[in-house]
Design an enzyme around this catalytic site. Structure first.
Site, PDB file in Angstrom:
ATOM      1  N   ALA A   1       6.139  -6.821   2.641  1.00 45.66           N
ATOM      2  CA  ALA A   1       6.869  -5.805   3.399  1.00 45.66           C
ATOM      3  C   ALA A   1       8.342  -6.180   3.419  1.00 45.66           C
ATOM      4  CB  ALA A   1       6.343  -5.717   4.827  1.00 45.66           C
ATOM      5  N   LYS A   2       9.170  -5.304   3.841  1.00 42.84           N
ATOM      6  CA  LYS A   2      10.581  -5.615   4.067  1.00 42.84           C
ATOM      7  C   LYS A   2      11.124  -4.594   5.052  1.00 42.84           C
ATOM      8  CE  LYS A   2      13.455  -8.728   2.440  1.00 42.84           C
ATOM      9  NZ  LYS A   2      13.090 -10.078   1.996  1.00 42.84           N
TER      10      LYS A   2
END
Ligand code: NAD
Length: 415
Positions: free
Chosen positions: A106-107
């Protein structure tokens, strides 16, 4: 597709596509591997110190959680947008799979220049962002960490806001201050990891145990890589920051440089070594080059002039796809970012594991476990590269994509 203009997302997708082809994965699985599972865009209104109200844009891209909870940093940067966030999220999925830790990718990000906000405005923005995404976070769902423009203090604020809603939850973020459950060794981990895999590759390439090393970007990653290289017997001959670099072919005194910088000295004023530009630094005579500053510094323009035998990508995507081909043609090996800087997420995993158990590890244990995990990651990449006659980057993506596919099959997603 190749070239210097390829954007970060396209470059990652190209590597994944090549792995899908090499592994003979069915074409209709391509989007299952590449597309993000979920993305969130949030308008974040806060009151500024002058009384006005401003709305910032925040993002979280959750790429894939087949192998474990979503995991990835939060970036506060004026250029943060959904496309960039998505590219970095995908990179995290394959990084975690490659070093075989139980996380997905994720980011997150907020489009803001954090240096232009007061501390009160920054806390307010961080709390608003946390409230806006808290329903998709969770110790077993999605665990943020610091990235560009954020740090352990930001993580402490996120933990505080999340805990106010859900109860005390130290494991909701990694990269926290040690006093709040952060792990010993977390700050040094991406650089140490880069030096660990760099030393192993140098040995396998016949460079030996005392390589000469050039480090571009003497920040968190670059400086800790330099220290670990020296600890293991290498000679660091050049380092730089954004203002330029220092070169001493007999080896720089890294411990004295660190003490000088810690005292508030500027690299340009350090007594040892001759001054070089960042461009010259990349082309110096040395065994190992560690680009640890920013993306896209080794391009088709300068790849023909790189003299190192091994490039260790401390930064994310410092080599453009066009440069990658030139380096491969010239027999220069590149340890790709998803392996070389994975030490950060590896120790994040240790931090999360410690938080879940409410049990603290000492620095020695953290560093030993990091060494083992990075060595296993390197060995897998090296063996695949030898047996298939392909680059380290191609090997790294093939291993990561294969692990992801196996997990998708075992979980029976499509049954
Ligand atoms: P940092 O801000 O601590 O250090 C960056 C260094 O690069 C500084 O010395 C800075 O002066 C220098 N620099 C900046 N722009 C430059 C330029 N144009 N030319 C030459 N030098 C320049 O950042 P960091 O945390 O060490 O991160 C460096 C890279 O590593 C980034 O690509 C980051 O995404 C990646 N990375 C960081 C981590 C982490 O946990 N810190 C983990 C994985 C990857």
């Amino acid at each position: 597709m190749a070239g210097d203009d390829m954007q970060m997302l396209e470059a990652t997708v190209a590597c994944v596509n090549a792995a899908i082809a090499e592994l003979g994965i069915r074409d209709d699985m391509r989007d299952v591997i590449i597309e993000p599972w979920r993305e969130l865009t949030a308008g974040l209104p806060i009151r500024m110190d002058d009384g006005s109200v401003k709305v910032f844009q925040g993002y979280r891209s959750q790429h894939n959680a087949t192998r474990g909870p979503f995991k990835g940093g939060i970036r506060f940067h004026p250029a943060a947008d959904l496309a960039h966030t998505r590219a970095l999220a995908m990179l995290m999925t394959f990084k975690s799979a490659l070093v075989n830790i139980p996380f997905g990718g994720a980011k997150g990000g907020i489009q803001v220049d954090p240096r232009k906000l007061s501390e009160r405005e920054l806390i307010s923005l961080t709390r608003r962002y946390t409230r806006s995404i808290n329903h998709i976070l969770g110790v077993s769902r999605d665990i943020p960490a610091p990235d560009l423009g954020t740090n352990s203090q930001t993580m402490a604020w996120i933990m505080d806001e999340y805990s106010a809603i859900h109860g005390y939850t130290p494991g909701i973020v990694t990269g926290k201050p040690v006093e709040l459950g952060g792990s010993e060794g977390r700050n040094e981990s991406p650089g140490r990891g880069a030096a660990i895999v760099g030393r192993l590759a140098a040995r396998d390439l016949g460079i030996g145990d005392s390589p000469t090393v050039v480090v571009q970007g003497y920040g968190q990653v670059g400086s800790s890589a330099a220290r670990k290289f020296v600890e293991d017997g290498a000679k660091v001959v050049a380092v730089s920051d954004i203002s330029g670099g220092l070169y001493n072919k007999n080896g720089l005194d890294i411990a004295t440089l660190d003490a000088f910088l810690a005292d508030g000295g500027a690299m340009a004023d350090f007594h040892d070594g001759e001054r070089v530009t960042n461009e010259e630094l990349l082309e110096l005579e040395a065994d190992v080059l560690v680009p640890a500053a920013i993306e896209g510094v080794i391009t088709s323009e300068n790849a023909g002039d790189i003299k190192a035998k091994l490039v260790v990508e401390g930064a994310n995507q410092p080599t453009t796809p066009g440069a990658d081909e030139i380096l491969a043609d010239r027999g220069i090996k590149v340890l790709p970012d998803i392996l070389a800087n994975a030490g950060g997420v590896v120790v994040s995993y240790f931090e999360w594991a410690q938080n879940i158990q409410q049990f603290r590890w000492g620095l020695e244990r953290v560093n030993n476990e990091l060494e083992q995990t990075m060595t296993a990651g390197y060995n897998a990449v090296h063996e695949h590269s030898q047996s298939h006659g392909v680059t380290y980057r191609s090997s790294a993506y093939s291993i990561a994509v294969e692990r992801l596919m196996r997990a998708i099959e075992l979980r029976g997603f499509l049954k």
